[in-house]
Design a protein around this motif. Structure first.
Motif, PDB file in Angstrom:
ATOM      1  N   TYR A  18       0.835  -1.205   0.000  1.00  0.00           N
ATOM      2  CA  TYR A  18       0.000   0.000   0.000  1.00  0.00           C
ATOM      3  C   TYR A  18       0.867   1.252   0.000  1.00  0.00           C
ATOM      4  O   TYR A  18       0.670   2.169  -0.806  1.00  0.00           O
ATOM      5  N   LEU A  19       1.861   1.292   0.891  1.00  0.00           N
ATOM      6  CA  LEU A  19       2.738   2.449   0.974  1.00  0.00           C
ATOM      7  C   LEU A  19       3.577   2.586  -0.288  1.00  0.00           C
ATOM      8  O   LEU A  19       3.808   3.697  -0.783  1.00  0.00           O
ATOM      9  N   CYS A  20       4.016   1.467  -0.827  1.00  0.00           N
ATOM     10  CA  CYS A  20       4.797   1.474  -2.061  1.00  0.00           C
ATOM     11  C   CYS A  20       4.020   2.163  -3.179  1.00  0.00           C
ATOM     12  O   CYS A  20       4.553   3.002  -3.914  1.00  0.00           O
ATOM     13  N   ARG A 175      19.836   4.960   4.507  1.00  0.00           N
ATOM     14  CA  ARG A 175      19.099   5.759   5.474  1.00  0.00           C
ATOM     15  C   ARG A 175      17.841   5.027   5.908  1.00  0.00           C
ATOM     16  O   ARG A 175      17.179   4.375   5.095  1.00  0.00           O
ATOM     17  N   LEU A 176      17.505   5.123   7.187  1.00  0.00           N
ATOM     18  CA  LEU A 176      16.380   4.393   7.742  1.00  0.00           C
ATOM     19  C   LEU A 176      15.258   5.330   8.174  1.00  0.00           C
ATOM     20  O   LEU A 176      15.480   6.327   8.854  1.00  0.00           O
ATOM     21  N   ILE A 177      14.040   4.962   7.768  1.00  0.00           N
ATOM     22  CA  ILE A 177      12.826   5.565   8.305  1.00  0.00           C
ATOM     23  C   ILE A 177      12.028   4.430   8.933  1.00  0.00           C
ATOM     24  O   ILE A 177      11.686   3.466   8.253  1.00  0.00           O
ATOM     25  N   GLU A 178      11.760   4.528  10.220  1.00  0.00           N
ATOM     26  CA  GLU A 178      10.992   3.473  10.892  1.00  0.00           C
ATOM     27  C   GLU A 178       9.640   4.030  11.316  1.00  0.00           C
ATOM     28  O   GLU A 178       9.563   5.112  11.896  1.00  0.00           O
ATOM     29  N   VAL A 179       8.582   3.274  11.021  1.00  0.00           N
ATOM     30  CA  VAL A 179       7.222   3.736  11.288  1.00  0.00           C
ATOM     31  C   VAL A 179       6.436   2.621  11.964  1.00  0.00           C
ATOM     32  O   VAL A 179       6.422   1.478  11.491  1.00  0.00           O
ATOM     33  N   LEU A 190       1.301  11.469   4.561  1.00  0.00           N
ATOM     34  CA  LEU A 190       1.772  12.619   3.793  1.00  0.00           C
ATOM     35  C   LEU A 190       3.125  13.104   4.318  1.00  0.00           C
ATOM     36  O   LEU A 190       4.033  13.417   3.537  1.00  0.00           O
ATOM     37  N   LYS A 191       3.264  13.149   5.636  1.00  0.00           N
ATOM     38  CA  LYS A 191       4.540  13.560   6.226  1.00  0.00           C
ATOM     39  C   LYS A 191       5.627  12.536   5.908  1.00  0.00           C
ATOM     40  O   LYS A 191       6.783  12.896   5.629  1.00  0.00           O
ATOM     41  N   LEU A 192       5.267  11.273   5.947  1.00  0.00           N
ATOM     42  CA  LEU A 192       6.222  10.211   5.634  1.00  0.00           C
ATOM     43  C   LEU A 192       6.709  10.327   4.202  1.00  0.00           C
ATOM     44  O   LEU A 192       7.914  10.239   3.931  1.00  0.00           O
ATOM     45  N   ILE A 193       5.786  10.549   3.281  1.00  0.00           N
ATOM     46  CA  ILE A 193       6.162  10.665   1.870  1.00  0.00           C
ATOM     47  C   ILE A 193       7.029  11.894   1.644  1.00  0.00           C
ATOM     48  O   ILE A 193       7.985  11.864   0.861  1.00  0.00           O
ATOM     49  N   LEU A 198      12.528  14.020   0.437  1.00  0.00           N
ATOM     50  CA  LEU A 198      13.728  14.781   0.806  1.00  0.00           C
ATOM     51  C   LEU A 198      14.952  13.878   0.850  1.00  0.00           C
ATOM     52  O   LEU A 198      16.021  14.246   0.350  1.00  0.00           O
ATOM     53  N   LEU A 199      14.813  12.694   1.426  1.00  0.00           N
ATOM     54  CA  LEU A 199      15.949  11.785   1.521  1.00  0.00           C
ATOM     55  C   LEU A 199      16.368  11.252   0.160  1.00  0.00           C
ATOM     56  O   LEU A 199      17.548  11.009  -0.081  1.00  0.00           O
ATOM     57  N   SER A 200      15.417  11.071  -0.728  1.00  0.00           N
ATOM     58  CA  SER A 200      15.759  10.542  -2.052  1.00  0.00           C
ATOM     59  C   SER A 200      16.588  11.532  -2.853  1.00  0.00           C
ATOM     60  O   SER A 200      17.321  11.150  -3.769  1.00  0.00           O
TER      61      SER A 200
END
Length: 207
Positions: A18-20, A175-179, A190-193, A198-200
């Motif tokens: 879903y997130l993908c 780089r890691l984003i953990e949710v 929306l904040k996650l995306i 920004l990281l990409s």
């Protein structure tokens, strides 16, 4: 174009696909490479009579997965892949990203394991789920309307054992984003995306 690989990792039942799809809609296009879709393709192509044959097909699917990844990386395309990645996949992915100098972002999704087991159970019982995930023998075209009769459904103990021993909760590249997605309604997608975007554009290469 930045050479970026986004890995949607973490426990089963956390909404990686879903997130993908959301990330691809908002930040894409990315080349989407799914190990599960490749497995399902080969299960339909060959079929299997027991779990040993199933494992052999899965091995071929993984070989194809890494082949696709390398072909896409050699062309410098942006790639995204979702799977409960573990220490098994880490060496091969590291070799590829180092060879082609790819930036990597890992989005690791976690949640309460009891809640995830219920999500997994509901998904496995849904007739839209590819039947090969829940049976010990399979041929293309097989049907089982009552999925509760499937002979390879995960028990609660088996699910917990997988989640606590395979390193789903520790997998990381770049780089890691953990949710925490125990409660989907509390996730600010929306904040996650925005953070992924920004990281990409400004992320370090994987070691």
């Amino acid at each position: 174009m930045d050479k970026v690989l986004i890995l949607l990792a973490g426990f089963p039942g956390t909404g990686k696909t879903y997130l993908c799809n959301i990330i691809n809609e908002r930040l894409g296009p990315y080349v989407l490479v799914s190990p599960d879709e490749l497995k399902e393709y080969y299960f339909d192509k060959y079929g299997y009579h027991n779990l040993e044959e199933k494992q052999m097909i899965e091995k071929e699917a993984w070989g194809k997965y890494y082949n696709i990844m390398e072909n896409q990386m050699s062309s410098g395309r942006r790639i995204m892949s979702d799977y409960p990645f573990s220490k098994k996949q880490l060496p091969s992915l590291q070799l590829l990203t180092e060879k082609y100098k790819y930036k990597v972002i890992t989005i690791r999704l976690t949640a309460n394991l009891d809640i995830l087991f219920e999500r997994q159970r509901i998904r496995d019982l849904d007739v839209s789920r590819h039947l090969s995930h829940v049976v010990t023998k399979y041929q293309a075209g097989d049907r089982l309307e009552n999925r509760s009769k499937a002979d390879n459904l995960l028990t609660h103990d088996e699910f917990i054992e997988r989640c606590t021993t395979r390193g789903y909760d520790t997998f990381q590249m770049g780089r890691l984003i953990e949710v925490d997605v125990t409660d989907f309604s509390k996730v600010n997608y929306l904040k996650l995306i925005e953070k992924v975007g920004l990281l990409s554009k400004d992320t370090v290469r994987t070691d």
